[in-house]
Design an enzyme around this catalytic site. Structure first.
Site, short mmCIF file in Angstrom:
data_model
loop_
_atom_site.label_atom_id
_atom_site.label_comp_id
_atom_site.label_asym_id
_atom_site.label_seq_id
_atom_site.Cartn_x
_atom_site.Cartn_y
_atom_site.Cartn_z
N THR A 171 -4.24 -34.92 57.02
CA THR A 171 -2.93 -34.92 56.37
C THR A 171 -3.01 -34.06 55.11
OG1 THR A 171 -2.40 -37.12 57.15
CG2 THR A 171 -1.33 -36.43 55.11
N VAL A 200 5.15 -43.99 63.29
CA VAL A 200 5.29 -43.29 62.01
C VAL A 200 4.21 -43.83 61.07
CG1 VAL A 200 6.78 -42.94 60.00
CG2 VAL A 200 7.77 -42.94 62.29
N GLY A 201 3.53 -42.93 60.39
CA GLY A 201 2.47 -43.34 59.47
C GLY A 201 2.98 -43.43 58.04
N GLY A 225 -3.22 -44.48 57.88
CA GLY A 225 -1.88 -44.76 57.40
C GLY A 225 -1.49 -46.22 57.35
N1 GLY Z 1 -2.09 -40.64 56.84
C1 GLY Z 1 -1.59 -40.10 58.03
C2 GLY Z 1 -1.18 -41.08 59.00
O1 GLY Z 1 -1.78 -42.15 59.11
O2 GLY Z 1 -0.24 -40.82 59.70
#
Ligand code: GLY
Length: 305
Positions: A171, A200-201, A225
């Protein structure tokens, strides 16, 4: 707000066990992102424009889990999330689960600028972006062979086992302070490898993967996430700064909390309106780059004390 602040830009390109043979690509990638964002700041541009410019570079760079080259969902598609937040006004724009946008941070910017809403997802977000001038692409254009192979490998390993989390996070994120003393933050991701379609993260959720408020700090997180979301980690860290803690201490405390409370892992960058920054991760490496009046740094490890 007074003119004449000294700009600062801090970017990250993910926190995980970046292998040696990928280290150079990561450091180069964050350096290029830094250069793009700094170009905006040095000519007096806004922190919002600067973080957007930095993120676009990393979304276009296949080294990172953002834009083209992102991790694939369990059904082999790219699904992207992004958020951008303006710390001066608290205006924010986010998109989730978009599949036909090369630069989701540009779509997030359109939501921030052109929509009465804060967050749009999936086809609605794509339609909105297209109606506001952003071209759509085929999902196949975002999928690269390296990721097809990576997905095939993890699905073979996972065959017959319960769904598992794969600990790689590229990310990308950026926080900036501009010459008018305004901070902004942006985060963009392809999410986690082999994720369930529609997941969704943290990255695009306000206060989780990204937050910006001139009264506290601009923050971007990276990592696993689900624990980050449960702790609303970006806002939690910003609140510590608002209470008087230095950004460096707040970054360290946020990652400690992530680890001790939920056994999570990841990284965080923070920047306040005084230009003080913080950076922490509990992963072996984190790609990052920083530029200010004091100089420029880039690396894959947190700088020593
Ligand atoms: N930090 C990215 C995700 O978990 O979607």
């Amino acid at each position: 707000m007074a003119e004449g602040h000294s700009p600062v830009l801090l970017v990250h390109g993910g926190a995980w066990a970046i292998p040696d043979d990928m280290a150079e690509a990561h450091v180069n990638g964050v350096r290029l992102a830094l250069a793009a964002g700094w170009k905006v700041l040095e000519r007096g541009g806004s922190s919002v424009d600067a973080v957007e410019a930095a993120i676009v570079v990393m979304e276009d760079d296949e080294a990172f889990d953002a834009g083209r080259g992102s991790f694939l969902t369990s059904d082999g598609r790219v699904q992207l999330d992004a958020l951008l937040m303006d710390g001066a006004t608290l205006r924010a724009g986010g998109v989730g689960c978009v599949e036909r946008i090369r630069n989701p941070i540009r779509a997030a910017r359109l939501v921030l600028d052109e929509s009465p809403h804060v967050y749009l997802v999936a086809e609605g977000a794509e339609r909105f972006a297209q109606e506001h001038g952003l071209p759509l692409c085929a999902n196949e254009e975002l999928v690269i062979e390296r990721e097809v192979e990576r997905l095939r490998e993890v699905r073979e390993q996972a065959a017959g086992r319960p769904p598992e989390f794969f600990a790689e996070h590229d990310t990308v994120g950026a926080v900036a302070l501009d010459s008018r003393g305004k901070v902004a933050a942006a985060t963009s991701t392809g999410g986690t490898l082999n994720k369930t379609p529609g997941r969704v993260g943290d990255s695009s959720l306000i206060g989780c993967g990204c937050y910006a408020d001139n009264e506290s700090a601009a923050v971007s997180t990276t990592g696993w996430g689900e624990p980050i979301m449960k702790l609303v980690l970006a806002k939690w860290a910003a609140d510590r700064v608002q209470e008087g803690m230095a950004p460096e201490a707040a970054a360290g405390m946020a990652i400690e909390r992530l680890e001790t409370r939920l056994a999570g892992h990841g990284g965080i960058i923070l920047l306040d309106a005084r230009g003080r920054h913080g950076l922490a991760h509990n992963t072996p490496r984190m790609a990052w780059a920083l530029k200010s009046a004091h100089g420029e740094w880039a690396g894959i490890k947190r700088p020593g004390p």
